[in-house]
Design a protein around this motif. Structure first.
Motif, PDB file in Angstrom:
ATOM      1  N   ARG A 188      27.812 -41.954  18.942  1.00 34.61           N
ATOM      2  CA  ARG A 188      27.712 -40.750  18.120  1.00 34.61           C
ATOM      3  C   ARG A 188      26.866 -40.950  16.863  1.00 34.61           C
ATOM      4  O   ARG A 188      26.075 -40.078  16.485  1.00 34.61           O
ATOM      5  N   LYS A 189      26.998 -42.110  16.205  1.00 33.07           N
ATOM      6  CA  LYS A 189      26.281 -42.331  14.940  1.00 33.07           C
ATOM      7  C   LYS A 189      24.770 -42.418  15.119  1.00 33.07           C
ATOM      8  O   LYS A 189      24.019 -42.300  14.144  1.00 33.07           O
ATOM      9  N   SER A 194      22.085 -38.455  16.002  1.00 32.81           N
ATOM     10  CA  SER A 194      21.344 -37.642  15.037  1.00 32.81           C
ATOM     11  C   SER A 194      20.008 -38.268  14.653  1.00 32.81           C
ATOM     12  O   SER A 194      19.176 -37.624  14.012  1.00 32.81           O
TER      13      SER A 194
END
Length: 203
Positions: free
Chosen positions: A178-179, A182
């Motif tokens: 997830r990190k 982006s």
């Protein structure tokens, strides 16, 4: 969207000087000769070498500033590394390839194309000494999570990742922790309506 060999060649010509275009024509010739000895690219794609390989590589230049040290992972046939090195003679290029016959091809090609800005690393990426890269690119090297795992030691907060992908581009981003999701966004490829380019910074 580029739709023909003529359009692809005109697009590439708009991005470089005549001397670079001549070298790209020589690269296309050398590729076709070498493809008779080893399967560098699919035989069918040679009929559209400007669209499928040269313009497809050249479009990455718009995402990376001049004066950059590029690392091309799994350089193989030389795309995008050789194309970018021809078009950006003042940039530095490290081409990483572990397969012996393809290493030999890359070394011959850089010599015949007189690419003094190219260095071929004939070894697995894991064996290459760490250095800070300004740009990291790869074409069909590994799925994105594995690619990031292997190459992140060459990345700084300013490194630009430019990764040509097919229709799986968004799925591969979603497969990251997830990190990291982006960090990347998808740009539309100029050479295929079904392809995308993953662009990221700050890894």
């Amino acid at each position: 969207m580029l739709a023909s060999e003529a359009e692809a060649k005109a697009y590439v010509a708009s991005l470089c000087e005549d001397t670079a275009l001549e070298r790209l024509e020589l690269l296309a010739h050398l590729l076709k000769e070498e493809n008779e000895r080893q399967n560098l690219v699919s035989r069918g794609s040679l009929a559209e070498v400007w669209l499928r390989h040269i313009a497809d590589s050249a479009q990455l230049l718009s995402f990376v500033p001049r004066g950059t040290h590029w690392v091309d992972l799994g350089s193989g046939a030389g795309f995008p590394g050789l194309v970018l090195a021809i078009m950006r003679p003042d940039d530095k290029f490290s081409l990483v390839e572990s397969r012996t016959k393809r290493v030999e091809w890359l070394e011959r090609a850089t010599e015949q194309l007189t690419l003094a800005n190219c260095k071929v690393f004939g070894q697995r990426l894991e064996m290459v000494e760490t250095f800070a890269a300004g740009a990291i690119t790869a074409r069909a090297f590994a799925p994105l999570p594995r690619l990031v795992e292997l190459a992140k030691r060459f990345s700084t907060k300013d490194t630009v990742w430019v990764l040509p992908k097919g229709r799986s581009a968004i799925e591969e981003v979603n497969g990251l922790p997830r990190k990291l999701r982006s960090v990347f966004h998808v740009e539309q490829s100029r050479t295929s309506s079904e392809a995308g380019i993953l662009v990221g910074t700050g890894l």
